[in-house]
Design a protein around this motif. Structure first.
Motif, short mmCIF file in Angstrom:
data_model
loop_
_atom_site.label_atom_id
_atom_site.label_comp_id
_atom_site.label_asym_id
_atom_site.label_seq_id
_atom_site.Cartn_x
_atom_site.Cartn_y
_atom_site.Cartn_z
N THR A 52 0.84 -1.19 0.00
CA THR A 52 0.00 0.00 0.00
C THR A 52 0.88 1.24 0.00
OG1 THR A 52 -1.72 -1.17 1.24
CG2 THR A 52 -1.86 1.24 1.17
N ALA A 53 0.96 1.90 -1.14
CA ALA A 53 1.74 3.13 -1.23
C ALA A 53 1.00 4.26 -0.53
CB ALA A 53 1.99 3.49 -2.69
N LYS A 54 1.73 5.10 0.19
CA LYS A 54 1.14 6.24 0.89
C LYS A 54 1.39 7.56 0.16
CE LYS A 54 -0.08 3.63 4.41
NZ LYS A 54 -1.51 3.28 4.63
N ASP A 55 2.36 7.54 -0.76
CA ASP A 55 2.80 8.77 -1.41
C ASP A 55 3.14 8.44 -2.85
OD1 ASP A 55 3.92 11.14 -2.22
OD2 ASP A 55 5.65 11.04 -0.88
N ILE A 56 2.56 9.17 -3.80
CA ILE A 56 2.81 8.91 -5.21
C ILE A 56 4.28 9.15 -5.56
CG2 ILE A 56 2.19 11.27 -5.93
CD1 ILE A 56 1.61 7.96 -7.86
N PHE A 57 4.97 9.97 -4.77
CA PHE A 57 6.37 10.29 -5.05
C PHE A 57 7.35 9.46 -4.22
CE2 PHE A 57 4.07 14.36 -5.91
CZ PHE A 57 4.28 14.39 -7.27
N ARG A 58 6.88 8.38 -3.62
CA ARG A 58 7.76 7.56 -2.78
C ARG A 58 8.93 6.99 -3.60
NH1 ARG A 58 7.02 2.27 -4.08
NH2 ARG A 58 8.34 1.64 -2.38
N VAL A 59 10.03 6.77 -2.92
CA VAL A 59 11.23 6.20 -3.56
C VAL A 59 11.24 4.70 -3.35
CG1 VAL A 59 13.75 6.16 -3.59
CG2 VAL A 59 12.53 8.33 -3.26
N ASP A 60 11.45 3.95 -4.42
CA ASP A 60 11.54 2.50 -4.36
C ASP A 60 12.98 2.10 -4.65
OD1 ASP A 60 9.50 -0.01 -4.47
OD2 ASP A 60 11.27 -0.40 -5.71
N ARG A 61 13.55 1.25 -3.80
CA ARG A 61 14.96 0.87 -3.93
C ARG A 61 15.09 -0.57 -4.43
NH1 ARG A 61 19.34 2.79 0.34
NH2 ARG A 61 18.80 4.65 -0.85
N PHE A 62 15.96 -0.75 -5.43
CA PHE A 62 16.25 -2.06 -5.99
C PHE A 62 17.75 -2.32 -5.84
CE2 PHE A 62 17.52 -4.69 -9.67
CZ PHE A 62 16.71 -5.79 -9.47
N GLN A 63 18.11 -3.36 -5.09
CA GLN A 63 19.51 -3.68 -4.80
C GLN A 63 20.05 -4.70 -5.79
OE1 GLN A 63 21.50 -2.43 -2.51
NE2 GLN A 63 20.25 -1.59 -0.84
N THR A 64 21.28 -4.48 -6.26
CA THR A 64 21.91 -5.44 -7.17
C THR A 64 23.42 -5.22 -7.20
OG1 THR A 64 21.82 -6.36 -9.42
CG2 THR A 64 21.57 -3.97 -9.20
N TYR A 65 24.11 -5.83 -8.15
CA TYR A 65 25.55 -5.65 -8.27
C TYR A 65 25.95 -5.81 -9.74
CZ TYR A 65 26.41 -10.61 -9.10
OH TYR A 65 26.44 -11.86 -9.66
N ASN A 66 27.17 -5.42 -10.06
CA ASN A 66 27.66 -5.47 -11.44
C ASN A 66 28.43 -6.76 -11.66
OD1 ASN A 66 28.32 -4.65 -14.04
ND2 ASN A 66 30.17 -3.59 -13.38
N SER A 67 27.84 -7.68 -12.41
CA SER A 67 28.51 -8.96 -12.67
C SER A 67 29.51 -8.79 -13.82
CB SER A 67 27.49 -10.04 -13.01
OG SER A 67 26.86 -9.76 -14.24
N PRO A 68 30.53 -9.64 -13.89
CA PRO A 68 31.60 -9.48 -14.90
C PRO A 68 31.11 -9.43 -16.33
CG PRO A 68 32.27 -11.07 -13.24
CD PRO A 68 30.84 -10.74 -12.96
N LEU A 69 30.09 -10.22 -16.68
CA LEU A 69 29.61 -10.24 -18.07
C LEU A 69 28.76 -9.03 -18.42
CD1 LEU A 69 28.82 -14.01 -18.69
CD2 LEU A 69 30.86 -12.70 -19.27
N GLU A 70 28.53 -8.14 -17.45
CA GLU A 70 27.86 -6.88 -17.74
C GLU A 70 28.86 -5.76 -18.06
OE1 GLU A 70 23.92 -6.29 -15.29
OE2 GLU A 70 25.45 -7.04 -13.94
N CYS A 71 30.14 -6.09 -18.04
CA CYS A 71 31.18 -5.07 -18.25
C CYS A 71 31.55 -4.97 -19.73
CB CYS A 71 32.42 -5.41 -17.43
SG CYS A 71 32.13 -5.34 -15.64
N ASP A 72 32.00 -3.78 -20.12
CA ASP A 72 32.46 -3.57 -21.49
C ASP A 72 33.99 -3.66 -21.54
OD1 ASP A 72 33.38 -1.20 -20.41
OD2 ASP A 72 31.83 0.04 -21.32
N PHE A 73 34.58 -3.21 -22.66
CA PHE A 73 36.04 -3.33 -22.82
C PHE A 73 36.81 -2.38 -21.91
CE2 PHE A 73 34.27 -0.58 -26.09
CZ PHE A 73 35.05 0.58 -25.97
N TYR A 74 36.11 -1.42 -21.28
CA TYR A 74 36.77 -0.57 -20.29
C TYR A 74 36.77 -1.22 -18.90
CZ TYR A 74 36.50 3.32 -23.61
OH TYR A 74 36.64 4.13 -24.71
N LEU A 75 36.15 -2.40 -18.82
CA LEU A 75 36.02 -3.14 -17.55
C LEU A 75 35.21 -2.37 -16.52
CD1 LEU A 75 39.52 -4.86 -17.18
CD2 LEU A 75 37.39 -5.78 -18.13
N HIS A 76 34.15 -1.72 -16.99
CA HIS A 76 33.14 -1.21 -16.08
C HIS A 76 31.77 -1.47 -16.71
CE1 HIS A 76 33.87 2.98 -18.08
NE2 HIS A 76 32.98 2.30 -18.75
#
Length: 221
Positions: A48-72
């Protein structure tokens, strides 16, 4: 030797699970399933949201196969993660609306993307943990604008800022954002006033027809 190689391969596969075949579908359908299907039958999943402007947080991490040739983190991978983070925000903020809005199509209202703007500020290194904070920034008669920030855990530095332009669709019919917000019970005078101010920040994204019709010129190739 073979055993160690096998363990290393398993460890690498686990560390890059986000890039495995069909992983994206599993992750995003879990968001839809938990917030739209399970929430219908199990109180634990109801939100039940109380505020239309509420912040929603999604936690994750950067896996190696998500990196480009700059290694980020590859710029293209930001948008895949945005899909999941935004879906979590919308299915929580509008859970009652998605469940109970009387659609003419007989199915759920769906939320296609119209535009995405991304600003990249800091790199996200391999295995770095970060979170995506998303919130509704503003809306007009047709569009909903979502502000998302990729924030590095620990330092809380902003790695990227993105704005997404959404539209609510009941079949081919567009559902006005204010209709959805009122149906969800999140509309009030304070929200209207805040929206008026916030809309100024994304007015440039409302109409991109000039860019769409801009002539690219003749290729030199």
């Amino acid at each position: 030797m073979y055993t160690w190689v096998k363990y290393l391969l398993w460890a690498f596969a686990l560390s890059t699970y986000k890039s495995l075949p069909f992983a994206y579908y599993v992750r995003i359908y879990w968001v839809f399933g938990s917030n739209l299907i399970l929430a219908k039958y199990f109180p634990y999943w109801k939100f039940t949201a109380k505020d239309i402007f509420r912040v929603d947080r999604f936690q994750t991490y950067n896996s190696p196969l998500e990196c480009d040739f700059y290694l980020h983190k590859n710029n293209a991978c930001y948008f895949e993660e945005l899909d999941i983070a935004r879906s979590q925000l919308m299915t929580r903020n509008f859970q009652h609306f998605f469940h109970n809005y009387p659609t003419k199509s007989g199915g759920y209202v769906f939320v296609p993307v119209a535009n995405i703007f991304g600003s990249f500020k800091k790199e996200i290194k391999p295995f770095a943990r970060y979170h995506i904070d998303s919130r509704i920034l503003a809306w007009d008669d047709k569009w909903i604008f979502i502000l998302s920030k990729f924030v590095l855990n620990g330092s809380e530095a902003v790695a990227s800022t993105c704005v997404t332009k959404y539209v609510l669709k009941d079949g081919r019919k567009t559902v006005q954002p204010i209709e959805a917000i009122k149906f969800q019970g999140l509309y009030n005078d304070d929200a209207a006033k805040q929206n008026e101010e916030n809309l100024k920040l994304c007015s440039w994204l409302v109409n991109t027809d000039q860019l769409d019709s801009f002539e690219m010129g003749i290729s030199n190739l």
